[in-house]
Design an enzyme around this catalytic site. Structure first.
Site, mmCIF file in Angstrom:
data_model
loop_
_atom_site.group_PDB
_atom_site.id
_atom_site.type_symbol
_atom_site.label_atom_id
_atom_site.label_comp_id
_atom_site.label_asym_id
_atom_site.label_seq_id
_atom_site.Cartn_x
_atom_site.Cartn_y
_atom_site.Cartn_z
ATOM 1 N N GLU A 66 0.811 -1.223 0.000
ATOM 2 C CA GLU A 66 0.000 0.000 0.000
ATOM 3 C C GLU A 66 0.845 1.275 0.000
ATOM 4 O O GLU A 66 0.304 2.370 0.128
ATOM 5 C CB GLU A 66 -0.929 0.003 1.219
ATOM 6 C CG GLU A 66 -1.794 -1.237 1.365
ATOM 7 C CD GLU A 66 -2.717 -1.475 0.190
ATOM 8 O OE1 GLU A 66 -3.078 -0.470 -0.492
ATOM 9 O OE2 GLU A 66 -3.067 -2.638 -0.083
ATOM 10 N N HIS A 111 -15.147 -2.936 -2.254
ATOM 11 C CA HIS A 111 -14.396 -1.752 -1.805
ATOM 12 C C HIS A 111 -15.260 -0.927 -0.839
ATOM 13 O O HIS A 111 -15.536 0.254 -1.071
ATOM 14 C CB HIS A 111 -14.006 -0.888 -3.019
ATOM 15 C CG HIS A 111 -12.621 -0.340 -2.950
ATOM 16 N ND1 HIS A 111 -11.493 -1.108 -3.147
ATOM 17 C CD2 HIS A 111 -12.162 0.910 -2.691
ATOM 18 C CE1 HIS A 111 -10.419 -0.370 -3.036
ATOM 19 N NE2 HIS A 111 -10.784 0.865 -2.746
ATOM 20 N N ARG A 145 -5.684 -4.105 2.917
ATOM 21 C CA ARG A 145 -5.197 -4.731 4.152
ATOM 22 C C ARG A 145 -6.301 -5.538 4.835
ATOM 23 O O ARG A 145 -6.061 -6.647 5.315
ATOM 24 C CB ARG A 145 -4.638 -3.661 5.090
ATOM 25 C CG ARG A 145 -3.203 -3.283 4.804
ATOM 26 C CD ARG A 145 -2.770 -2.045 5.560
ATOM 27 N NE ARG A 145 -3.209 -0.840 4.862
ATOM 28 C CZ ARG A 145 -2.456 0.228 4.664
ATOM 29 N NH1 ARG A 145 -1.219 0.252 5.120
ATOM 30 N NH2 ARG A 145 -2.905 1.273 4.027
#
Length: 348
Positions: free
Chosen positions: A144, A273, A281
């Site tokens: 990320e 999402h 994560r």
């Protein structure tokens, strides 16, 4: 169905009013569910299952049975029709769940490694596990964009030190992720149900102190995924899609290979999402919760350029074409490599 709901409520010493408050379902409706004068909707079943701690599969089967009986009643050809329907359902299930040979091959290899791992369980070491979990935190954050090195991640988590030149967010990401690993291990040890409350709790840990107003809450705005052509669903669709997500899990959790189940739970969550931030994560932690719960080990996706690109590309293909084979193969390969490395460490 009515007996199942009432018995579960009474075993928990809950009043109808309390069930209503926790599920958001009208109190009068719940009373009618228990007397059999009304039936819950499909969308209400996961809420009732979660609050009353009933296995959703058991509840779904009871609900579908009553629905079938209501529809066909005492029709003359009911039994014959049900036999034909059963054959059709079995045929569809067989065709849908056929696993490609390349994927089946790696799953067979994974199962052989797990069988070997089970014979080495007595050699499990806390220090080895701790080191591998630290690596997982480092790699998951690196995917990320976190710039802490493995050594710096160790200093932040285990020594409580602050690394010069690194942002407070990067420090919190390391600390939060390590705590989230501890939480999914706690859920695994308690044999807790994987439900909305637990996923929100995982996400809350990931964003704690970073975006406190969004931690553990579904997004209320539209988002885009940087570098991807895939467009996540509109915010008003998130809650319903998350309900469907948990229904899918309960429906498939006992029939899919655990590695495929884990990969699917990852892909489906990150495709919805549901959060402003922390989707990747959280999805990887949910995936690894499923793996740990079935006796496998953490599948640690590396954050280097090549692995990260393969991860993103196979994921985007699954999201934009509904062809998940490459993504499932990728996750299976990661789990195989993680098992091989772990066995190599503990068998020396």
């Amino acid at each position: 169905m009515k007996t199942l709901l009432k018995t579960a409520r009474e075993l928990k010493n809950m009043k109808v009013r309390e069930v209503s408050q926790q599920t958001g379902i009208d109190q009068a409706l719940i009373s009618k569910f228990e007397t059999g004068t009304r039936k819950p909707t499909r969308d209400q079943l996961p809420k009732l299952a979660t609050v009353l701690e009933i296995d959703l599969e058991t509840l779904m089967v009871a609900w579908l049975k009553e629905k079938i009986l209501y529809e066909i009643g005492d029709e003359e050809f009911a039994l014959k029709a049900m036999k034909v329907a059963e054959e059709e359902i079995r045929y569809q299930a067989k065709s849908v769940k056929k696993i490609p040979s390349s994927l089946q091959k790696i799953l067979t290899e994974i199962d052989a490694l797990k069988t070997k791992l089970d014979t080495f369980r007595e050699f499990d070491s806390y220090r080895i596990t701790q080191a591998l979990e630290l690596e997982y935190t480092f790699e998951s954050n690196r995917i990320e964009g976190n710039t802490l090195t493995l050594r710096e991640t160790d200093l932040v988590i285990n020594e409580g030190l602050t690394v010069s030149g690194k942002s407070m967010r990067e420090h919190l990401e390391a600390i939060n992720h390590q705590e989230a690993i501890g939480y999914i291990k706690h859920l695994m040890e308690k044999n807790s149900l994987l439900n909305e409350r637990e996923v929100l709790s995982i996400h809350n840990l990931i964003l704690r102190g970073i975006h406190p107003e969004d931690a553990g809450r579904y997004r209320k705005v539209q988002v885009m995924i940087k570098g991807s052509t895939y467009m996540p669903p509109q915010p008003f669709m998130v809650s319903k899609q998350m309900e469907d997500y948990f229904i899918w899990y309960e429906t498939n959790k006992n029939s899919l290979h655990p590695v495929l189940l884990a990969a699917e739970m990852h892909e489906r969550l990150v495709t919805i999402h549901p959060f402003i931030d922390g989707n990747g994560r959280t999805s990887r932690l949910v995936m690894n919760l499923v793996l740990l719960s079935h006796g496998y080990i953490i599948a640690n996706i590396k954050g280097d350029y090549d692995n990260r690109m393969q991860y993103y590309q196979t994921l985007e293909k699954a999201q934009t074409t509904s062809d998940k084979e490459d993504f499932l193969l990728f996750i299976a390969q990661i789990e195989k490599e993680s098992l091989e490395r772990y066995l190599d460490i503990i068998s020396q």
